[in-house]
Enzyme design. Sequence first.
Site, PDB file in Angstrom:
ATOM      1  N   CYS A  14     -32.354 -76.243   8.779  1.00 25.43           N
ATOM      2  CA  CYS A  14     -32.117 -76.686  10.153  1.00 25.43           C
ATOM      3  C   CYS A  14     -33.072 -77.820  10.534  1.00 25.43           C
ATOM      4  CB  CYS A  14     -32.284 -75.510  11.108  1.00 25.43           C
ATOM      5  SG  CYS A  14     -31.404 -75.728  12.678  1.00 25.43           S
TER       6      CYS A  14
ATOM      7  N   ASP B  56     -34.455 -64.326  15.396  1.00 26.04           N
ATOM      8  CA  ASP B  56     -35.535 -65.306  15.346  1.00 26.04           C
ATOM      9  C   ASP B  56     -36.756 -64.759  16.087  1.00 26.04           C
ATOM     10  OD1 ASP B  56     -36.930 -67.651  14.918  1.00 26.04           O
ATOM     11  OD2 ASP B  56     -35.451 -68.951  15.873  1.00 26.04           O
TER      12      ASP B  56
END
Length: 220
Positions: free
Chosen positions: A6, A124
Amino acid sequence: MFVKICGITSEEDGLLAVAMGTDAVGFLFAPSPRRVSPSAARDIARRLPPEILTVGVFRDEDPRNVVRIANEARLGAVQLHGHESPEETNSVRQQVGRVIKAFHAGSADLEQAKSYGADVVLVDAEQPGSGRVFDWALAERAAGSLPVMLAGGLTPENVAAAISKTRPWGVDVSTGVESSPGRKDPRLVREFISAARLAAAELPASEPPSGSLYDWQAEL
């Protein structure tokens, strides 16, 4: 093991991630040193092989803008990384077709993850993009039967332990493979992907969840 790199900000880093064996690349459209414009993401995505999943990452964005940007950048999926409601998430999925919904570790909303209608749940740290590791035990019970992608402070050094502990469907990394904010380090990207694949190969064999990103790739 599905791997997503990412925070891609350049064609060079996008092609690097692909060359090293990633399954997906992520473009940030939320406030971040790694933020890119829709046109920049589109220009990078068009140079990548069609089997690579391109993901737009948003945080608390108006669902109409999410859909507009995803279409403008010609992305394969979106990742909603804020406080989006189940209704908003379902609405985006109906229009974009492929959605990853992120929750912070320990969130009570994980118990209702299925109501969001997402294809994959990402777990996360409480501060996304901080590079901080959370208690991986919090991810072990996440999302029920939905495919789980693990993020938050992952690096080439700890990804194998994270996979062994939580047995996720996939892993997602950004800061852990950078030489500086927004710039990927070739050695770290290679070592991360290699470590993740090796750790996954040592896990007991299991069938990939139906409706997963692997099914999405078959459609590309």
